[in-house]
Motif scaffolding. Sequence first.
Motif, PDB file in Angstrom:
ATOM      1  N   LYS A  39     -33.855  41.526  -9.472  1.00 12.12           N
ATOM      2  CA  LYS A  39     -33.942  42.228  -8.186  1.00 12.12           C
ATOM      3  C   LYS A  39     -32.786  41.867  -7.251  1.00 12.12           C
ATOM      4  CE  LYS A  39     -38.230  42.480  -6.530  1.00 12.12           C
ATOM      5  NZ  LYS A  39     -39.604  42.072  -6.135  1.00 12.12           N
ATOM      6  N   GLY A  40     -31.854  41.025  -7.728  1.00  8.64           N
ATOM      7  CA  GLY A  40     -30.663  40.704  -6.953  1.00  8.64           C
ATOM      8  C   GLY A  40     -30.749  39.443  -6.127  1.00  8.64           C
ATOM      9  N   HIS A  41     -31.813  38.658  -6.289  1.00  7.14           N
ATOM     10  CA  HIS A  41     -31.975  37.442  -5.501  1.00  7.14           C
ATOM     11  C   HIS A  41     -31.283  36.254  -6.166  1.00  7.14           C
ATOM     12  CE1 HIS A  41     -34.568  39.733  -3.003  1.00  7.14           C
ATOM     13  NE2 HIS A  41     -35.584  39.781  -3.857  1.00  7.14           N
ATOM     14  N   ASP A  42     -31.051  35.208  -5.395  1.00  4.32           N
ATOM     15  CA  ASP A  42     -30.354  34.015  -5.849  1.00  4.32           C
ATOM     16  C   ASP A  42     -31.384  32.930  -6.132  1.00  4.32           C
ATOM     17  OD1 ASP A  42     -28.316  32.363  -6.537  1.00  4.32           O
ATOM     18  OD2 ASP A  42     -27.430  32.206  -4.533  1.00  4.32           O
ATOM     19  N   CYS A  43     -31.441  32.438  -7.356  1.00  4.44           N
ATOM     20  CA  CYS A  43     -32.460  31.466  -7.747  1.00  4.44           C
ATOM     21  C   CYS A  43     -31.832  30.260  -8.437  1.00  4.44           C
ATOM     22  CB  CYS A  43     -33.464  32.073  -8.724  1.00  4.44           C
ATOM     23  SG  CYS A  43     -34.394  33.480  -8.110  1.00  4.44           S
ATOM     24  N   VAL A  44     -32.488  29.126  -8.285  1.00  7.21           N
ATOM     25  CA  VAL A  44     -32.171  27.956  -9.101  1.00  7.21           C
ATOM     26  C   VAL A  44     -33.497  27.420  -9.629  1.00  7.21           C
ATOM     27  CG1 VAL A  44     -32.167  26.402  -7.079  1.00  7.21           C
ATOM     28  CG2 VAL A  44     -31.019  25.718  -9.212  1.00  7.21           C
ATOM     29  N   LEU A  45     -33.574  27.234 -10.953  1.00  6.75           N
ATOM     30  CA  LEU A  45     -34.789  26.771 -11.627  1.00  6.75           C
ATOM     31  C   LEU A  45     -34.561  25.361 -12.152  1.00  6.75           C
ATOM     32  CD1 LEU A  45     -37.590  27.099 -12.926  1.00  6.75           C
ATOM     33  CD2 LEU A  45     -36.493  28.334 -14.815  1.00  6.75           C
ATOM     34  N   VAL A  46     -35.384  24.409 -11.698  1.00  6.84           N
ATOM     35  CA  VAL A  46     -35.186  23.011 -12.076  1.00  6.84           C
ATOM     36  C   VAL A  46     -36.492  22.365 -12.525  1.00  6.84           C
ATOM     37  CG1 VAL A  46     -33.218  22.679 -10.531  1.00  6.84           C
ATOM     38  CG2 VAL A  46     -35.531  22.192  -9.702  1.00  6.84           C
ATOM     39  N   SER A  47     -36.333  21.344 -13.339  1.00 11.73           N
ATOM     40  CA  SER A  47     -37.435  20.465 -13.706  1.00 11.73           C
ATOM     41  C   SER A  47     -36.818  19.161 -14.200  1.00 11.73           C
ATOM     42  CB  SER A  47     -38.333  21.090 -14.768  1.00 11.73           C
ATOM     43  OG  SER A  47     -39.513  20.320 -14.936  1.00 11.73           O
ATOM     44  N   TYR A  48     -37.663  18.260 -14.665  1.00 10.65           N
ATOM     45  CA  TYR A  48     -37.140  16.981 -15.133  1.00 10.65           C
ATOM     46  C   TYR A  48     -38.169  16.287 -16.014  1.00 10.65           C
ATOM     47  CZ  TYR A  48     -39.983  14.793 -11.417  1.00 10.65           C
ATOM     48  OH  TYR A  48     -41.005  14.385 -10.609  1.00 10.65           O
ATOM     49  N   SER A  49     -37.775  15.204 -16.645  1.00 18.08           N
ATOM     50  CA  SER A  49     -38.688  14.454 -17.497  1.00 18.08           C
ATOM     51  C   SER A  49     -39.408  13.398 -16.668  1.00 18.08           C
ATOM     52  CB  SER A  49     -37.925  13.792 -18.653  1.00 18.08           C
ATOM     53  OG  SER A  49     -36.875  12.978 -18.151  1.00 18.08           O
ATOM     54  N   ASP A  50     -40.708  13.315 -16.837  1.00 19.77           N
ATOM     55  CA  ASP A  50     -41.544  12.416 -16.044  1.00 19.77           C
ATOM     56  C   ASP A  50     -41.522  11.022 -16.676  1.00 19.77           C
ATOM     57  OD1 ASP A  50     -43.246  11.541 -14.136  1.00 19.77           O
ATOM     58  OD2 ASP A  50     -44.990  12.674 -14.801  1.00 19.77           O
ATOM     59  N   ASP A  51     -40.354  10.379 -16.631  1.00 22.28           N
ATOM     60  CA  ASP A  51     -40.145   9.119 -17.335  1.00 22.28           C
ATOM     61  C   ASP A  51     -40.937   7.951 -16.763  1.00 22.28           C
ATOM     62  OD1 ASP A  51     -38.188  10.217 -19.119  1.00 22.28           O
ATOM     63  OD2 ASP A  51     -36.744  10.177 -17.478  1.00 22.28           O
ATOM     64  N   TYR A  52     -41.354   8.046 -15.507  1.00 24.90           N
ATOM     65  CA  TYR A  52     -42.055   6.942 -14.862  1.00 24.90           C
ATOM     66  C   TYR A  52     -43.572   7.084 -14.942  1.00 24.90           C
ATOM     67  CZ  TYR A  52     -37.542   5.473 -12.985  1.00 24.90           C
ATOM     68  OH  TYR A  52     -36.244   5.036 -12.859  1.00 24.90           O
ATOM     69  N   GLN A  53     -44.043   7.966 -15.808  1.00 25.82           N
ATOM     70  CA  GLN A  53     -45.479   8.166 -15.964  1.00 25.82           C
ATOM     71  C   GLN A  53     -46.121   6.930 -16.605  1.00 25.82           C
ATOM     72  OE1 GLN A  53     -48.509   8.934 -16.483  1.00 25.82           O
ATOM     73  NE2 GLN A  53     -48.760  10.748 -15.219  1.00 25.82           N
ATOM     74  N   SER A  54     -47.299   6.603 -16.137  1.00 30.31           N
ATOM     75  CA  SER A  54     -48.036   5.462 -16.669  1.00 30.31           C
ATOM     76  C   SER A  54     -48.312   5.603 -18.166  1.00 30.31           C
ATOM     77  CB  SER A  54     -49.360   5.330 -15.899  1.00 30.31           C
ATOM     78  OG  SER A  54     -50.101   4.223 -16.325  1.00 30.31           O
ATOM     79  N   TYR A  55     -48.466   6.834 -18.625  1.00 28.43           N
ATOM     80  CA  TYR A  55     -48.756   7.053 -20.043  1.00 28.43           C
ATOM     81  C   TYR A  55     -47.601   6.645 -20.952  1.00 28.43           C
ATOM     82  CZ  TYR A  55     -52.808   9.620 -18.397  1.00 28.43           C
ATOM     83  OH  TYR A  55     -53.987   9.968 -17.784  1.00 28.43           O
ATOM     84  N   MET A  56     -46.395   6.579 -20.410  1.00 30.30           N
ATOM     85  CA  MET A  56     -45.261   6.120 -21.220  1.00 30.30           C
ATOM     86  C   MET A  56     -45.437   4.647 -21.613  1.00 30.30           C
ATOM     87  SD  MET A  56     -43.502   8.742 -21.708  1.00 30.30           S
ATOM     88  CE  MET A  56     -42.130   7.939 -22.537  1.00 30.30           C
ATOM     89  N   TRP A 250     -46.787  10.421  -9.348  1.00 31.81           N
ATOM     90  CA  TRP A 250     -47.323  11.577  -8.636  1.00 31.81           C
ATOM     91  C   TRP A 250     -46.732  11.686  -7.238  1.00 31.81           C
ATOM     92  CZ3 TRP A 250     -49.991  15.013 -11.395  1.00 31.81           C
ATOM     93  CH2 TRP A 250     -50.583  14.580 -12.585  1.00 31.81           C
ATOM     94  N   PHE A 251     -46.394  10.563  -6.634  1.00 34.39           N
ATOM     95  CA  PHE A 251     -45.750  10.576  -5.326  1.00 34.39           C
ATOM     96  C   PHE A 251     -44.335  11.136  -5.414  1.00 34.39           C
ATOM     97  CE2 PHE A 251     -42.789   8.496  -2.411  1.00 34.39           C
ATOM     98  CZ  PHE A 251     -43.346   8.785  -1.177  1.00 34.39           C
ATOM     99  N   MET A 252     -43.672  10.941  -6.559  1.00 32.02           N
ATOM    100  CA  MET A 252     -42.239  11.204  -6.668  1.00 32.02           C
ATOM    101  C   MET A 252     -41.869  12.630  -7.069  1.00 32.02           C
ATOM    102  SD  MET A 252     -40.828   7.607  -8.276  1.00 32.02           S
ATOM    103  CE  MET A 252     -41.824   7.560  -9.765  1.00 32.02           C
ATOM    104  N   GLY A 253     -42.843  13.497  -7.281  1.00 30.40           N
ATOM    105  CA  GLY A 253     -42.552  14.828  -7.796  1.00 30.40           C
ATOM    106  C   GLY A 253     -41.605  15.644  -6.941  1.00 30.40           C
ATOM    107  N   MET A 254     -41.863  15.707  -5.630  1.00 26.24           N
ATOM    108  CA  MET A 254     -40.996  16.502  -4.765  1.00 26.24           C
ATOM    109  C   MET A 254     -39.585  15.926  -4.725  1.00 26.24           C
ATOM    110  SD  MET A 254     -40.529  19.178  -3.058  1.00 26.24           S
ATOM    111  CE  MET A 254     -42.216  19.788  -3.077  1.00 26.24           C
ATOM    112  N   ALA A 255     -39.489  14.596  -4.717  1.00 25.76           N
ATOM    113  CA  ALA A 255     -38.173  13.957  -4.778  1.00 25.76           C
ATOM    114  C   ALA A 255     -37.458  14.336  -6.070  1.00 25.76           C
ATOM    115  CB  ALA A 255     -38.329  12.440  -4.678  1.00 25.76           C
ATOM    116  N   GLY A 256     -38.226  14.482  -7.148  1.00 35.87           N
ATOM    117  CA  GLY A 256     -37.630  14.889  -8.424  1.00 35.87           C
ATOM    118  C   GLY A 256     -37.016  16.269  -8.362  1.00 35.87           C
ATOM    119  N   TYR A 257     -37.686  17.197  -7.696  1.00 32.30           N
ATOM    120  CA  TYR A 257     -37.146  18.551  -7.572  1.00 32.30           C
ATOM    121  C   TYR A 257     -35.873  18.555  -6.722  1.00 32.30           C
ATOM    122  CZ  TYR A 257     -41.934  19.647  -9.065  1.00 32.30           C
ATOM    123  OH  TYR A 257     -43.126  19.698  -9.737  1.00 32.30           O
ATOM    124  N   ILE A 258     -35.892  17.782  -5.630  1.00 29.10           N
ATOM    125  CA  ILE A 258     -34.707  17.681  -4.780  1.00 29.10           C
ATOM    126  C   ILE A 258     -33.555  17.068  -5.554  1.00 29.10           C
ATOM    127  CG2 ILE A 258     -33.755  16.560  -2.719  1.00 29.10           C
ATOM    128  CD1 ILE A 258     -36.623  16.718  -1.531  1.00 29.10           C
TER     129      ILE A 258
END
Length: 502
Positions: A39-56, A250-258
């Motif tokens: 539709k002509g919009h400008d997007c950036v798609l990001v994610s990351y690996s949750d390396d600091y998860q307790s399950y690791m 869980w606290f760090m998710g938004m920081a991860g996106y930034i």
Amino acid sequence: MSKFIVTITPPTPNGDLHIGHLAGPFLSADIFTRTQRQKGHDCVLVSYSDDYQSYMLRRGREQGREPAQIGEENTRKINLSLKMAGIEVDHWMRSLDNTCFRDAVLELYHQGVNDRNIYQKTVLAPFCRACNVWGYEAFGRGQCSSCGQDSDASQCEECACAPNYLYMKNFRCKLCGGEHEWVEKDHAYLNIGKNVHKLRAWLGDSAVRLNSRAFVERELAPTPEDWQITRHGDAGLDIGQPHLGKVHTWFMGMAGYIAATREHFTVNQQTPELFDSFWRSDDTTLVGFLGYDCLYSHGIAYPILLAGSPYAKKKQRLYTNMFLKLNGLNLSTSRNHAIWIRDLVSDYDTDSVRLYMALLAPEEQESDFVETQFVEWHQTFYQNTLETLTVAATQESPHFWLDGMQRNEHKLLCEVYNRWSAVTSADSFSSRNLAALAVELYEMAYERLQAEQPLYYLVALASCICAPITPTLSRQIQKRCSINEALVLDNLMNANFLDYSI
């Protein structure tokens, strides 16, 4: 032209991705991004690996290996699976020992402290002396303090609440099954209660699916508990305050996106000004795709953290999904009841998997992937029907894509325009409804073929609408049938076809 920051909740790299991940946030985020760009919009798609998860930590203990080694190995698998499924993430960040990630976490943490949204208090913490582990998340399990279902002590997959381990029944060590000792420890907390009015204002300004909106409203009434954000002796990031422990993942998710966006623009593309144009602009919309069990952090904690930061966003959209079942049962890698993404797209055409999963997307409620039904659909609709329609459309070859449209079908185009506009809007996006619209158009075309009527314009419309879902297939159909996608989309977006006279 609008700007969108699109995020996908980071998967824990303790294994590869299965079809539940695909049907959930990954495919929907990819389709949303492709649609907005269409539709002509400008997007950036990001994610990351949750390396600091307790399950690791637990996976490392189970395998006798370093968690970092396991994370690196599985991150490669995850990226390969996404590539095979046609999921095009602009940047995938490794969070472990990442300076961008650490800086963003500390920035939001200290901003929260300065805003008096983060404070300290002493509470009891669960410790298993026999296993020498703290039972905050991966090493503690019991009945959720909110809904009573089996849950770890972090995020409940059943009700999406953040259980309070102090009030969980039958709470025991995940490793040995024994009871925990309770040790007094200082922790940092995010103050939810003082921000209720801000969260209600945020909820009023944001597009959130009905089930998610109901969850947030329920959590805010009457008096919400504050959220523990640090842990001792567990996975997480050191914030330089050892008496408080580490901030958990869980606290760090938004920081991860930034951080992922910053790394993408400043390191990979050498265009730091683009980071500012996305994150520091009030005109940018932040769009998150996540599982329902991640709703507490994204719908309650992150709006508070963002509100006092330079990255505050007036326009936010949250698209949660429920869970996908497999042949009527919950997906479970531990019980070997799962289908890995790479296996399915290796056996079947990638676009067929994408389209079928979009049709099944568990957006508001759980859905079920039944293998026999998929195999039948793949043969009858995806292979036979679509090929038959493509061949028929090549034989028409009209001068204009609307040639052959009957006068009484003008109402149909108006309906298509309205439905497409709604399901592709950032305020009411639905990959499931977008897929359903495209399939309906293909099926109408097949009915017209059976009635020996012109069908070209329906195939043209369907292939363009479905392009974000089936990019390769749509390009093939358009090339074989001489369909001009740019022209069709221009007509669709501007509703020019509504004035087309036959």
